[in-house]
Motif scaffolding. Sequence first.
Motif, PDB file in Angstrom:
ATOM      1  N   PHE A  26       0.903  -1.155   0.000  1.00  0.00           N
ATOM      2  CA  PHE A  26       0.000   0.000   0.000  1.00  0.00           C
ATOM      3  C   PHE A  26       0.937   1.200   0.000  1.00  0.00           C
ATOM      4  CE2 PHE A  26      -2.220   3.367   2.201  1.00  0.00           C
ATOM      5  CZ  PHE A  26      -3.460   3.362   1.604  1.00  0.00           C
ATOM      6  N   SER A  29       4.580   0.917   1.757  1.00  0.00           N
ATOM      7  CA  SER A  29       4.512   0.006   2.890  1.00  0.00           C
ATOM      8  C   SER A  29       4.170  -1.397   2.396  1.00  0.00           C
ATOM      9  CB  SER A  29       3.446   0.533   3.859  1.00  0.00           C
ATOM     10  OG  SER A  29       3.205  -0.373   4.878  1.00  0.00           O
ATOM     11  N   LYS A 162       5.907  -9.132   0.053  1.00  0.00           N
ATOM     12  CA  LYS A 162       6.998  -8.936   1.008  1.00  0.00           C
ATOM     13  C   LYS A 162       6.489  -9.324   2.393  1.00  0.00           C
ATOM     14  CE  LYS A 162       9.967  -5.138   2.672  1.00  0.00           C
ATOM     15  NZ  LYS A 162      10.143  -3.666   2.526  1.00  0.00           N
ATOM     16  N   ARG A 175       5.191  -7.167   8.761  1.00  0.00           N
ATOM     17  CA  ARG A 175       5.676  -6.087   9.617  1.00  0.00           C
ATOM     18  C   ARG A 175       4.687  -4.914   9.579  1.00  0.00           C
ATOM     19  NH1 ARG A 175       9.150  -1.590   9.515  1.00  0.00           N
ATOM     20  NH2 ARG A 175      10.009  -1.332  11.609  1.00  0.00           N
ATOM     21  N   MET A 176       4.018  -4.683  10.662  1.00  0.00           N
ATOM     22  CA  MET A 176       3.123  -3.537  10.870  1.00  0.00           C
ATOM     23  C   MET A 176       2.126  -3.372   9.713  1.00  0.00           C
ATOM     24  SD  MET A 176       5.492  -0.946  13.043  1.00  0.00           S
ATOM     25  CE  MET A 176       6.795  -0.593  11.903  1.00  0.00           C
ATOM     26  N   ALA A 177       1.972  -2.131   9.216  1.00  0.00           N
ATOM     27  CA  ALA A 177       0.983  -1.898   8.166  1.00  0.00           C
ATOM     28  C   ALA A 177       1.447  -2.384   6.798  1.00  0.00           C
ATOM     29  CB  ALA A 177       0.618  -0.411   8.102  1.00  0.00           C
ATOM     30  N   ALA A 178       2.635  -2.983   6.732  1.00  0.00           N
ATOM     31  CA  ALA A 178       3.114  -3.557   5.474  1.00  0.00           C
ATOM     32  C   ALA A 178       2.353  -4.836   5.108  1.00  0.00           C
ATOM     33  CB  ALA A 178       4.611  -3.848   5.565  1.00  0.00           C
ATOM     34  N   ARG A 179       1.497  -5.308   5.997  1.00  0.00           N
ATOM     35  CA  ARG A 179       0.697  -6.512   5.724  1.00  0.00           C
ATOM     36  C   ARG A 179      -0.300  -6.270   4.590  1.00  0.00           C
ATOM     37  NH1 ARG A 179      -2.333  -9.585  10.628  1.00  0.00           N
ATOM     38  NH2 ARG A 179      -0.310  -9.058  11.525  1.00  0.00           N
ATOM     39  N   ASN A 180      -1.061  -5.240   4.718  1.00  0.00           N
ATOM     40  CA  ASN A 180      -2.146  -4.784   3.816  1.00  0.00           C
ATOM     41  C   ASN A 180      -2.733  -5.857   2.878  1.00  0.00           C
ATOM     42  OD1 ASN A 180      -0.306  -4.178   1.374  1.00  0.00           O
ATOM     43  ND2 ASN A 180       0.502  -2.695   2.856  1.00  0.00           N
ATOM     44  N   PHE A 181      -2.387  -5.870   1.592  1.00  0.00           N
ATOM     45  CA  PHE A 181      -3.023  -6.797   0.642  1.00  0.00           C
ATOM     46  C   PHE A 181      -2.327  -8.156   0.565  1.00  0.00           C
ATOM     47  CE2 PHE A 181      -4.571  -2.748  -1.000  1.00  0.00           C
ATOM     48  CZ  PHE A 181      -5.835  -3.042  -1.485  1.00  0.00           C
TER      49      PHE A 181
END
Lengths: 240, 223
Positions: A26, A29, A162, A175-181
């Motif tokens: 996203f 991120s 990632k 890792r944190m908001a890097a999860r997203n889609f």
Amino acid sequence: MDKRIATLAEAVSGIPDGASVMIGGFGGSGAPIELIHALIDRFLETGSPKALTVINNNAGNGHVGIAALIEQGMVARMVCSFPRSADPRVFTERYQSGEIELELVPQGTLAERIRAGGAGIPAFYTPTSYGTDLAKGKPVEEFDGRPYVQERWLKADFALIKAEKGDPYGNLTYRMAARNFSPLMATAAARTVAQVSHLVAAGDIDPEAVVTPGIFVDGVVEVADPQQEEELNRAGAHHP
Amino acid sequence: MTEKLSNAQIAWRAAQDIKDGAYVNLGIGFPEMVAGYMPEDREAVFHTENGVLGFGRNPAPGDEDWDLINAGKKAITLRPGAAFFHHADSFAMVRGGHLDVAILGAYQVAQTGDLANWSTGPKGVPAVGGAMDLVHGAKRVAVITDHVTKHGEPKLVEACTLPLTGVGCVTKVYTSFAVIDIVDGHFVLREKLPGLSFDDLQSQTGATLHTDGDVADLTVPEL
């Protein structure tokens, strides 16, 4: 079972011309910068893959990651919710010249279409976009007195994502908001490859903490200390 | 030139109606200011649709972690009790009716509750993000906006002329002049700036203003 892949080049080697590729992230991120750049490097060496359909929330920023993929002329079609960014010029120019086709999808509908694709649900109804330009041509049905728009699943040939930790079984944490889609894309692609910042032994990820179970992942490649797209853009980076 | 509330003052007024314990989504840009004006004796949990509940203030320059951002792609920090989740869960929170309130910006709001806030027309590159999702599912969808455009045209109208984000979704509007509920296809005036007459306000509103009992003075602190 061992899903480890030794090199980034090997991780992206099977993606052919015309493939559909979901790319996690996203904005910056969660963007799998090293996998995307490996794909670009392969194209620069071999002329392939090109005419890709890329599925991501955005359409690139600056001159790295997805923007660099577009800049090389590798992308024929973008499926995204928000093709704007701090520096969207690469996409904007190709969109306005007609080189790239755009399918604009509301963000939550994009997520749910990918989820449905991975879950074997061919279509679903959502209140989102009812009565708007983005619902044109789509079936509408009332449930309990309210109108809903039919949307179809979204699947892809490949997903490049990632993750923070991965093990040889393909189990992943983020890792944190890097999860997203990324957990959704992993389920919806015929072949999912994850770059992981820490490749750990089987058993080192607590089963209670696994976010993406390995059944959804086909390959893991370790990229320790990965580059972060936002940081690259703030430094004015280009790839190549 | 009519006296009007600043964006900070509109945000302050909207924040006063957020109840203790509420789950709240704030739209990108101006609505993000609402978080800064929550009454100190109330706690709201803020949701950002890219996958965080319970975020706090923006970090100081240099302290950013760019994996920890909000939907506007600004760096954020976490409050104790925060949670991460993927996008399908995030939009389940939105469409599933789990948010108590969403506070969004607007180009136009119609008396029917229709909202236009994602596109100013066919020019340029279309981009929607989560706008069309956020208008569905929150128990209350409020708009904060200047009462008129910078050219002086009404933003509160009988019917939107710009591309719609959602139909019949807005229930309350906080403007630079007034606080207005949308009830059964009508604008119902609840509060207005004391220095502004009803007729002045009506002349700058693109649809009929109704009243239902007293209209209170809209008073906010200097900010």
